[in-house]
Write a protein that holds these residues in place. Sequence first.
Motif, PDB file in Angstrom:
ATOM      1  N   HIS A   1      -1.931  -0.484  11.220  1.00 46.38           N
ATOM      2  CA  HIS A   1      -1.962   0.255  10.040  1.00 46.38           C
ATOM      3  C   HIS A   1      -1.839   1.776  10.617  1.00 46.38           C
ATOM      4  O   HIS A   1      -1.472   2.790   9.498  1.00 46.38           O
TER       5      HIS A   1
ATOM      6  N   LEU B   1      -3.582   2.640   1.789  1.00 50.27           N
ATOM      7  CA  LEU B   1      -3.613   2.167   3.121  1.00 50.27           C
ATOM      8  C   LEU B   1      -4.852   2.867   3.914  1.00 50.27           C
ATOM      9  O   LEU B   1      -5.626   2.075   4.598  1.00 50.27           O
TER      10      LEU B   1
ATOM     11  N   TYR C   1       0.824  -1.334   0.021  1.00 46.71           N
ATOM     12  CA  TYR C   1       0.004   0.045  -0.140  1.00 46.71           C
ATOM     13  C   TYR C   1       0.884   1.196   0.017  1.00 46.71           C
ATOM     14  O   TYR C   1       1.819   1.506   0.742  1.00 46.71           O
TER      15      TYR C   1
END
Length: 190
Positions: free
Chosen positions: A121, A42, A37
């Motif tokens: 993340h 993302l 990503y």
Amino acid sequence: MSEKISDLLAAAAVRADPVVRGVDDGQLPAGTPCAEYDVRGLLNHLFHVVVGFQALAADKEADFSTTPDYLEGNWRERFTTETGLLVRAWAAPGVDEGTKGSMSLPARTVGAMALLDLTVHIWDLARATGQDFTPDAEGIRTLGELVTQMGPTARQMKVFGDPRPAPEGATPFEEVLASTGRDPRWTPGD
């Protein structure tokens, strides 16, 4: 895992919000520690996880086969709204009982998977965009348990990369990051 998932998700959401709001539009094409990503991808993935895990909390199916583009309009404000809905969904009475989703995983495990994305993340985003991020300590304890439990299956399904060695003197969060295949000391340009 000792805390209510909704409490852990609430703590993660509070920490995620300033990182998401701190992403400049010019940073959207930048790379992240999550190699598949860029920042835009993302953020879209995170939005999709937050929305999908709301559905899973309500015993509905979530489709993760494609990811829409959520970065239109005031997406930063919408992320705050969606994470609030995620927390409320996982605070519903009885939500952490039984199983969830097509894999019929224990409900608490599914909630912890949302916590994993909302923590790891967000670290990816913070690293990629030069922001500070400190995760919730109780959430990290829960994620340490989850990564130990789900790690082999997650690696087989290509959800986690191969584990990396944690650096000497690693924090519990750095150990979680390394277990998911990340370099806890990643910097832009790596």
